[in-house]
Design a protein around this motif. Structure first.
Motif, PDB file in Angstrom:
ATOM      1  N   VAL A  48      -6.530  11.660   0.886  1.00  0.00           N
ATOM      2  CA  VAL A  48      -7.553  11.686   1.654  1.00  0.00           C
ATOM      3  C   VAL A  48      -7.598   9.913   2.393  1.00  0.00           C
ATOM      4  O   VAL A  48      -7.884   9.221   1.083  1.00  0.00           O
ATOM      5  CB  VAL A  48      -8.610  12.563   1.927  1.00  0.00           C
ATOM      6  N   SER A  49      -7.783  10.592   3.022  1.00  0.00           N
ATOM      7  CA  SER A  49      -7.662   8.282   3.892  1.00  0.00           C
ATOM      8  C   SER A  49      -9.558   8.264   3.926  1.00  0.00           C
ATOM      9  O   SER A  49      -9.347   7.352   4.141  1.00  0.00           O
ATOM     10  CB  SER A  49      -7.120   9.123   5.489  1.00  0.00           C
ATOM     11  N   ALA A  50      -9.547   9.648   3.402  1.00  0.00           N
ATOM     12  CA  ALA A  50     -12.001   8.624   2.709  1.00  0.00           C
ATOM     13  C   ALA A  50     -11.835   8.465   1.603  1.00  0.00           C
ATOM     14  O   ALA A  50     -12.432   7.390   1.712  1.00  0.00           O
ATOM     15  CB  ALA A  50     -12.382  10.210   2.935  1.00  0.00           C
ATOM     16  N   ILE A  51     -10.969   8.371   0.600  1.00  0.00           N
ATOM     17  CA  ILE A  51     -11.226   7.747  -0.376  1.00  0.00           C
ATOM     18  C   ILE A  51      -9.858   6.673  -0.512  1.00  0.00           C
ATOM     19  O   ILE A  51      -9.144   7.191  -0.482  1.00  0.00           O
ATOM     20  CB  ILE A  51     -10.921   8.951  -1.380  1.00  0.00           C
ATOM     21  N   LYS A  52     -10.744   5.878  -0.974  1.00  0.00           N
ATOM     22  CA  LYS A  52      -9.524   4.230  -1.319  1.00  0.00           C
ATOM     23  C   LYS A  52      -9.542   4.332  -2.241  1.00  0.00           C
ATOM     24  O   LYS A  52     -10.217   3.818  -3.444  1.00  0.00           O
ATOM     25  CB  LYS A  52     -10.434   2.924  -0.429  1.00  0.00           C
ATOM     26  N   GLY A 109       0.903  -1.218  -0.136  1.00  0.00           N
ATOM     27  CA  GLY A 109      -0.238   0.147  -0.304  1.00  0.00           C
ATOM     28  C   GLY A 109       0.758   1.177   0.170  1.00  0.00           C
ATOM     29  O   GLY A 109       0.715   1.986   0.616  1.00  0.00           O
ATOM     30  N   ASP A 110       1.312   1.486  -1.109  1.00  0.00           N
ATOM     31  CA  ASP A 110       2.507   2.767  -1.022  1.00  0.00           C
ATOM     32  C   ASP A 110       1.038   3.697  -2.007  1.00  0.00           C
ATOM     33  O   ASP A 110       2.071   4.862  -2.117  1.00  0.00           O
ATOM     34  CB  ASP A 110       3.689   2.254  -1.765  1.00  0.00           C
ATOM     35  N   ILE A 111       0.742   3.367  -2.467  1.00  0.00           N
ATOM     36  CA  ILE A 111      -0.825   4.364  -3.229  1.00  0.00           C
ATOM     37  C   ILE A 111      -0.726   5.924  -2.269  1.00  0.00           C
ATOM     38  O   ILE A 111      -1.468   4.925  -1.469  1.00  0.00           O
ATOM     39  CB  ILE A 111      -0.947   3.376  -3.617  1.00  0.00           C
ATOM     40  N   ARG A 112      -0.422   6.715  -2.862  1.00  0.00           N
ATOM     41  CA  ARG A 112      -1.149   7.659  -1.934  1.00  0.00           C
ATOM     42  C   ARG A 112      -1.499   8.657  -2.717  1.00  0.00           C
ATOM     43  O   ARG A 112      -2.820  10.121  -2.556  1.00  0.00           O
ATOM     44  CB  ARG A 112       0.445   8.631  -1.726  1.00  0.00           C
ATOM     45  N   ASN A 113      -1.241   8.722  -3.850  1.00  0.00           N
ATOM     46  CA  ASN A 113      -2.707   9.933  -5.013  1.00  0.00           C
ATOM     47  C   ASN A 113      -3.511   8.789  -5.334  1.00  0.00           C
ATOM     48  O   ASN A 113      -3.257   7.871  -6.101  1.00  0.00           O
ATOM     49  CB  ASN A 113      -1.933  10.696  -5.764  1.00  0.00           C
ATOM     50  N   PRO A 114      -4.687   9.387  -6.304  1.00  0.00           N
ATOM     51  CA  PRO A 114      -5.220   8.970  -7.472  1.00  0.00           C
ATOM     52  C   PRO A 114      -4.587   8.466  -9.090  1.00  0.00           C
ATOM     53  O   PRO A 114      -5.204   7.955  -9.245  1.00  0.00           O
ATOM     54  CB  PRO A 114      -6.530   9.718  -7.895  1.00  0.00           C
ATOM     55  N   VAL A 115      -3.352   9.961  -9.546  1.00  0.00           N
ATOM     56  CA  VAL A 115      -2.603   8.961 -10.185  1.00  0.00           C
ATOM     57  C   VAL A 115      -2.097   7.532 -10.298  1.00  0.00           C
ATOM     58  O   VAL A 115      -1.923   6.496 -11.634  1.00  0.00           O
ATOM     59  CB  VAL A 115      -1.462  10.162 -11.056  1.00  0.00           C
ATOM     60  N   THR A 116      -1.773   7.353  -9.096  1.00  0.00           N
ATOM     61  CA  THR A 116      -0.471   6.350  -9.195  1.00  0.00           C
ATOM     62  C   THR A 116      -2.005   5.279  -8.813  1.00  0.00           C
ATOM     63  O   THR A 116      -1.871   4.034  -9.642  1.00  0.00           O
ATOM     64  CB  THR A 116       0.036   6.078  -7.709  1.00  0.00           C
ATOM     65  N   CYS A 117      -2.986   5.447  -8.167  1.00  0.00           N
ATOM     66  CA  CYS A 117      -3.472   4.442  -8.258  1.00  0.00           C
ATOM     67  C   CYS A 117      -4.578   3.725  -9.465  1.00  0.00           C
ATOM     68  O   CYS A 117      -4.561   2.960  -9.633  1.00  0.00           O
ATOM     69  CB  CYS A 117      -5.546   4.733  -7.385  1.00  0.00           C
ATOM     70  N   VAL A 118      -4.813   5.244 -10.686  1.00  0.00           N
ATOM     71  CA  VAL A 118      -4.998   4.598 -11.655  1.00  0.00           C
ATOM     72  C   VAL A 118      -3.943   3.592 -12.892  1.00  0.00           C
ATOM     73  O   VAL A 118      -4.354   2.607 -13.322  1.00  0.00           O
ATOM     74  CB  VAL A 118      -5.869   6.105 -12.913  1.00  0.00           C
TER      75      VAL A 118
END
Length: 64
Positions: A55-59, A23-32
């Motif tokens: 933010v921690s509310a968006i997984k 879980g080193d993903i911290r932003n939407p770009v890395t997630c996608v």
């Protein structure tokens, strides 16, 4: 002594490469880019939580 140094070096390399798995993903770009989606709240039943999207509310959730 050289053998001990090489063992520590190998252990360090293994820990460094395994850090992205936990879980080193911290932003939407890395997630996608990792093939996952950003969802508010909790991940659905068949998805696995792999990080957050800003933010921690968006997984960041991905199908295993």
């Amino acid at each position: 002594m050289r053998l001990l140094f090489l063992l520590f070096l190998l252990l360090g390399c293994l820990i460094q490469t395994a850090s992205g798995v936990f879980g080193d993903i911290r932003n939407p770009v890395t997630c996608v880019r990792s093939g996952a989606i950003c969802l508010p709240g909790f991940c659905p039943r068949r998805y696995k939580h792999i990080g957050v999207c800003g933010v921690s509310a968006i997984k960041c959730c991905k199908k295993p």
